[in-house]
Scaffold this active site. Structure first.
Site, short mmCIF file in Angstrom:
data_model
loop_
_atom_site.label_atom_id
_atom_site.label_comp_id
_atom_site.label_asym_id
_atom_site.label_seq_id
_atom_site.Cartn_x
_atom_site.Cartn_y
_atom_site.Cartn_z
N LYS A 179 36.03 25.48 60.55
CA LYS A 179 35.53 26.03 59.27
C LYS A 179 33.92 26.36 59.21
O LYS A 179 33.44 26.96 58.32
CB LYS A 179 35.62 24.97 58.14
CG LYS A 179 37.03 24.78 57.52
CD LYS A 179 36.77 23.64 56.42
CE LYS A 179 38.19 23.66 55.76
NZ LYS A 179 39.23 22.98 56.42
N HIS A 227 43.67 13.09 55.30
CA HIS A 227 42.63 13.24 54.27
C HIS A 227 43.19 12.60 52.96
O HIS A 227 44.32 12.94 52.51
CB HIS A 227 42.22 14.61 54.08
CG HIS A 227 41.30 15.34 54.63
ND1 HIS A 227 41.40 15.60 56.29
CD2 HIS A 227 40.14 16.08 54.55
CE1 HIS A 227 40.64 16.15 56.80
NE2 HIS A 227 39.91 16.57 55.87
N GLU A 253 40.36 12.37 47.93
CA GLU A 253 38.81 12.78 47.53
C GLU A 253 38.97 13.37 46.00
O GLU A 253 38.84 14.28 45.74
CB GLU A 253 38.75 14.13 48.35
CG GLU A 253 38.60 13.69 49.89
CD GLU A 253 38.06 15.03 50.79
OE1 GLU A 253 37.22 15.43 50.74
OE2 GLU A 253 39.10 15.63 51.42
N ASN A 285 32.16 18.24 57.57
CA ASN A 285 32.00 19.74 57.48
C ASN A 285 30.70 19.85 57.77
O ASN A 285 29.55 19.22 57.65
CB ASN A 285 32.46 20.45 55.94
CG ASN A 285 33.69 19.96 55.83
OD1 ASN A 285 34.07 18.99 55.13
ND2 ASN A 285 34.45 21.26 55.50
#
Length: 454
Positions: A85, A237, A240, A338
């Site tokens: 990304k 993940h 979140e 990220n």
């Protein structure tokens, strides 16, 4: 203090080094004894033929390079990133800084631009940044929806070969967990197995709606079945969100136990654990400890995204319960996540910078203890990289030398003058110029390609 220099060749003693607790191997830690102020070991290090030949108490020798108490780290291990990304923030920015905005922008960028050449160029840029900062290993999550899976995993395999001997690379499949419901889940698991990767998912359904929480159980069973059959580790993940009802961490623990899964399991983020009642949080933490689940805290991303609403100051930090997890015996790592993309428009693939941020945000001080291991030894152990992430006699002299003599000095300045040793030799720490990526904003879009993930 004089500017630090290290000979480019030959054997040398590094005198008066300060080594953070949690970053030594067991033998060297026992040899040096109780750390000063509870978190720094004072040591002299002998470098011979690219290897740390000896770790001795400071003052053992009187010649060599005097580090004057500067903190020395093993090269860092960053176990949660998104190299596929990275660096698209100028091309496709997040319109409002929210989680939904990040999902939408990333999905659009991926659908329009993610060719093999595009991913290769951005991953290589990120890896060059990480190498200059002193990173020795990276685990990256790869968006793996539809036809993108073969493209991104093909790039990863090529990059892993290209960077072998400089940065050890691992990859995790990243899709929403409902992608394991049908035939594609098997196809994806085959790709991951062929690539010697890790199976993963976001524990929510497609989009940002968690759907019926009970659906997660069956989907987790399908994921763990694929992982167990192929002897793959799992990295997820998790949570979140500030939605208390969308709490999947205990369901993951239950699925590990229910499926008698023997591989390594890692859960990243775990944000809403901090919002649960004490009894609910304690039960989830105890389950993670019992089952050996590693937790990765990612404050740079979660502080940016969580509880964001235009014109309103966030009311909570968005980070997980690092202290409570550690006190229960759970392995906790700190990672970068990220970098310069819609999920986090900042960062430079610098694991030390992420630690400095985590130390302040999560109060990893008073005492500092052995939290230094959270960016080297803990992730190296979880990633199955026993030769990395620790300083000790007989280990490669892959070291990061700073002039900071304490963690307060370490945090107060960015340590941009650090010296990085690979096999005992200083390497060029010049960072690649952002101007290399200016062409991205002019890239021609490609055909549409599937939904988005975190």
């Amino acid at each position: 203090m004089a500017i630090l220099t290290v000979p480019a060749a030959g054997n040398v003693w590094l005198r008066r080094a300060a080594i953070p607790a949690g970053t030594l191997d067991d033998t060297s830690s026992a040899h040096l004894g109780v750390p000063r102020e509870g978190y720094l070991h004072d040591a002299d290090l002998l470098i011979e033929n690219g290897v740390v030949a000896a770790v001795e108490p400071a003052g053992t020798i009187s010649d060599g390079v005097d580090l004057a108490g500067g903190i020395v780290w093993p090269c860092f291990v960053d176990m949660h990133t998104h190299l596929d990304k990275g660096h698209v923030v100028r091309r496709t920015p997040n319109p409002d800084g929210t989680f939904f905005g990040a999902l939408t922008a990333t999905g659009a960028d991926r659908a329009s631009f993610w060719t093999a050449d595009d991913i290769t160029a951005r991953m290589d840029f990120g890896l060059r940044c990480a190498y200059a900062h002193g990173v020795s290993a990276i685990r990256t999550h790869l968006d793996s929806f539809g036809e993108q899976a073969e493209i991104s995993w093909g790039v990863f395999r090529a990059m892993r070969d290209c960077w072998e001997g400089r940065i050890a690379l691992q990859a995790v499949a990243l899709v929403t967990i409902d992608q394991y419901e049908g035939a594609f889940g098997i196809t994806l698991a085959d790709i991951v197995e062929r690539s010697s990767g890790i199976l993963g998912a976001v524990t929510r359904l497609s989009g940002v709606d968690h759907g019926s929480i009970e659906e997660i159980d069956g989907l987790l069973d399908r994921l763990f079945l694929q992982a167990r059959t192929r002897r793959l580790d799992v990295d997820l993940h998790v949570d979140e969100t500030d939605d208390l009802a969308a709490f999947t961490l205990p369901r993951i623990a239950a699925a590990v136990e229910r499926n008698d899964f023997q591989g390594r399991v890692t859960c990243g983020h775990c944000c809403n654990l901090a919002l649960q009642t004490d009894d609910v949080a304690t039960a989830a933490i105890e389950a993670c400890a019992r089952l050996g689940i590693t937790i990765v805290t990612l404050p740079s991303a979660n502080m940016y995204l969580q509880d964001r609403s235009g014109g309103r100051t966030p009311r909570w930090r968005g980070v997980t319960l690092a202290h409570e997890l550690r006190q229960a015996g759970v392995a906790v790592a700190v990672a970068t996540d990220n970098c310069r993309d819609p999920f986090v428009p900042y960062g430079d693939h610098d694991t030390l910078d992420s630690f400095r941020f985590a130390l302040r945000v999560s109060h990893l001080d008073h005492p500092y203890g052995d939290w230094g291991g959270s960016i080297c030894r803990v992730p190296a152990t979880t990633m199955g990289l026993p030769g990395l992430g620790a300083i000790g006699a007989g280990r490669s002299a892959d070291l990061v030398l700073t002039r900071a003599r304490s963690f307060d000095e370490l945090v107060s300045r960015p340590q941009s003058d650090r010296i990085v040793l690979r096999a005992g030799r200083p390497v060029d720490t010049t960072l690649p110029d952002y101007a290399e990526l200016d062409y991205l904003a002019k890239a021609a879009p490609r055909a549409t390609n599937g939904p988005s993930a975190a």
